[in-house]
Design a protein around this motif. Structure first.
Motif, short mmCIF file in Angstrom:
data_model
loop_
_atom_site.label_atom_id
_atom_site.label_comp_id
_atom_site.label_asym_id
_atom_site.label_seq_id
_atom_site.Cartn_x
_atom_site.Cartn_y
_atom_site.Cartn_z
N UNK A 89 0.26 -1.09 -0.11
CA UNK A 89 0.27 -0.38 -0.32
C UNK A 89 0.60 1.14 -0.10
N UNK A 90 1.91 1.07 -1.09
CA UNK A 90 2.96 2.83 -0.72
C UNK A 90 4.03 2.49 -0.29
N UNK A 91 4.38 1.71 0.91
CA UNK A 91 4.72 1.93 1.99
C UNK A 91 5.91 0.82 1.70
N UNK A 92 7.44 0.87 1.68
CA UNK A 92 8.29 0.05 1.40
C UNK A 92 8.78 -0.63 2.79
N UNK A 93 8.75 -2.15 2.79
CA UNK A 93 9.56 -2.03 3.78
C UNK A 93 11.07 -3.33 4.14
#
Length: 644
Positions: free
Chosen positions: A486-490
């Motif tokens: 959802x648009x966030x990078x981990x």
């Protein structure tokens, strides 16, 4: 190892774990551990203590249940995996087997005749049925019924899709009609249609097993016994069908509470909180709850169900409540309304895994939700005595300024709620059952000279595994930069072995399972299919602070209004900073901003039913000398009268 290395190892240990879905059985003869000592349970004294015989020395000791842990088992019936990683074939076989044994495992006592009869109904021998029952009872989860060699692999099902479609068609159009054809005639009809259509016919055993999975209510109604079905499954006043013992039926519902709470910083009004309540229909015991400033959602359901199933000792420590709440266990049925939060695939799959029958309230039949609604009504009436109550109607509230009188923070209200629940509600006589809920609960479990108890419920072996099973899941490929959700990078080194991994069957990018708590999306839990463990994966950009899914939605909406439809990480961070600056500037002036700031603070604490003491106790416990709560806890909680 130096101090820094030791500290790092400790953090890594907390950031990964192998899922365990077994149970700690609390019954005579079961093995448990206290520290390193192994005990065999000899006698159950009450809901908090038992007598155990130490296996090594033979010495008897009185043990507190809350200090026990399950004996580690190397059984192959407990494969470590994420539920989303189970192949569809495995689920089909496991659910088929569970449907075959379900009428037996939920009975307090099971006879050989019942097993023989059920074995004939589903088309297997009794020894097979006993084996399935044993595997399920050992672990308490449906995935224990998956065949070891076939169930965990991708591949074709035991019955081809066209044949499955024929079985479904025949059951719907032939078996479930008022002509009431028998099982054997239905089997022959499936075989006839398969032959006619050039499809390889399934075995009679497989067909019988699918017929056995048809719910009794549907079978009765469709085969001309509508009145019998209505009589059997429609509750009479004050009685719910099938709620004959503790945890047979647990109802769950939400409501906004009739009180306005204040924020921690300014002690100014921030509006009404919501509560999700789970209640045992048999005893009227409240088995769990979830209190929040967030509107009801799938997260509310996950937290309430986990709280309902798990033991409450640490929860009482968290809220500094010196009382007992000896209630836990996996319910046979969870009964809910038709809200979207109860229909998520994750929730349904988790219920299936733990053998929970998920039943939805029939439309236009309000009596089916009467028990939990009466409990909620009782709770709301008690709250009407607290400062800041909104009462239940404008007429009742006439002349009372709820916002001006508001005094309790969310944590102070929760402490009051837990205290009232444990010291008053559980111990006050309930008019419809003739005793107090806790006594009824204990009677149903332990029994007496007249009533045979079903025994103390088992406890899940691992609290965090249980919670994660109910939290939202995502399947994603892993790229060189990590994983995007959802648009966030981990990113974390735990992902490195799987970067650009390919699916052996399709040649496409392999997808992996991730889970997260929407209240804090700064990290996700990654399930490594080779190590069979979960790893906590943080944001790849260390500049990113903790935030909730609700804040995420707000900042993306803000960027969309600005014309940014595909935001970068920098765009998201800029929008988040702007949102929080706006909230900080306005929280002393507006109720909406104060509520937003308080939600952010609560989410950041990370308190869950699985880890109640995630933060230091000093940061979370409500002081017992709170000026706002002390008079309430002493003078306003009266353990007298009956609950309606």
């Amino acid at each position: 190892m130096n101090d820094a290395e030791s500290e790092g190892a400790e953090v890594n240990e907390r950031a990964s774990f192998a899922p365990v879905r077994g149970q700690m059985k609390l019954e005579v003869g079961a093995l448990v551990q206290q520290g390193k000592a192994v005990y065999r349970i000899a006698q159950l004294l009450d809901l908090t203590t038992l007598v155990g015989m130490e296996v090594e020395s033979g010495r008897a000791s009185v043990l507190r249940i809350r200090e026990l842990t399950p004996l580690q088992s190397a059984s192959e019936t407990q494969p470590n995996t994420d539920l989303e990683d189970v192949a569809d074939e495995g689920w089909r076989i496991a659910q088929q087997r569970f449907a075959s044994i379900a009428p037996l495992i939920h009975q307090p006592f099971m006879t050989a005749l019942q097993v023989e009869t059920r074995a004939q109904e589903v088309g297997v021998n009794a020894a097979t049925l006993y084996r399935w029952i044993g595997r399920y009872r050992e672990s308490g989860v449906v995935t224990a019924l998956i065949p070891f060699k076939r169930g965990w692999k991708e591949g074709r099902g035991r019955i081809a899709v066209p044949a499955e479609a024929v079985i479904a068609e025949v059951i719907k159009n032939y078996y479930l009609n008022q002509q009431r054809p028998g099982v054997e005639k239905t089997v022959r009809e499936v075989q006839r249609l398969c032959l006619e259509r050039g499809i390889t016919a399934p075995s009679p055993t497989a067909i019988r097993a699918r017929i056995a999975r048809v719910p009794e209510r549907e079978r009765l109604r469709s085969r001309g016994f509508a009145e019998q079905a209505r009589h059997k499954f429609t509750p009479a006043a004050g009685k719910f069908p099938g709620a004959d013992f503790p945890l047979s039926v647990v109802q769950i519902d939400h409501t906004p509470l009739d009180i306005i709470v204040v924020d921690d910083e300014h002690r100014q009004p921030i509006g009404r909180p919501y509560v999700t309540i789970a209640t045992d229909v048999y005893s009227r015991v409240i088995t769990g709850y979830y209190l929040s400033l967030d509107a009801p959602s799938a997260t509310s359901v996950a937290m309430a169900v986990a709280h309902s199933i798990l033991s409450k000792e640490e929860w009482l420590i968290l809220h500094d409540v010196k009382a007992e709440w000896p209630v836990w266990g996996i319910p046979k049925t969870i009964h809910v309304d038709n809200g979207a939060e109860f229909r998520s695939g994750t929730f349904q799959r988790a219920c299936t895994q733990y053998g929970i029958h998920l039943e939805y309230r029939p439309l236009m039949r309000p009596q089916f939700g009467g028990n939990v609604e009466r409990v909620i009504g009782t709770t709301l009436r008690e709250i009407h005595d607290l400062p800041g109550t909104t009462f239940s109607s404008v007429k009742e509230r006439a002349g009372y300024d709820s916002e001006k009188q508001s005094a309790l923070t969310l944590s102070e209200l929760e402490r009051w709620l837990v205290t009232w629940l444990c010291t008053v509600y559980l111990r006050r006589k309930h008019a419809s059952i003739g005793t107090d809920p806790l006594t009824k609960w204990q009677l149903g479990l332990l029994g007496n000279a007249e009533v045979v108890g079903i025994g103390i419920p088992a406890l899940p072996a691992d609290r965090m595994t249980l919670l994660l099973d109910f939290l939202p899941s995502y399947t994603r490929t892993i790229q060189t930069f990590g994983v995007s959700i959802e648009g966030w990078t981990y990113y974390d080194s735990a992902l490195r072995p799987w970067i650009n991994a390919k699916d052996q069957d399709t040649g496409r990018g392999r997808k992996f399972t991730f889970r997260r708590d929407p209240r804090d999306i700064s990290s996700v839990w990654f399930f490594d299919p080779e190590l069979r463990s979960y790893f906590k994966i943080p944001f790849s950009d260390i500049r990113t602070p903790s935030l909730s899914a609700w804040e995420d939605a707000q900042i993306k909406e803000r960027l969309k209004r600005e014309g940014t439809t595909q935001p970068t990480t920098d765009d998201l961070l800029r929008a988040l900073s702007g949102l929080r600056e706006q909230v900080d500037a306005a929280k002393s002036r507006t109720k909406k901003a104060r509520r937003q700031a308080q939600r952010q603070k609560v989410h950041k604490q990370g308190v869950t039913p699985a880890e109640p003491l995630a933060m230091t106790e000093s940061a979370l416990l409500v002081p017992s000398t709170s000026a706002a709560t002390a008079p309430l806890l002493v003078g306003d909680i009266q353990p007298f009268g009956e609950i309606e």
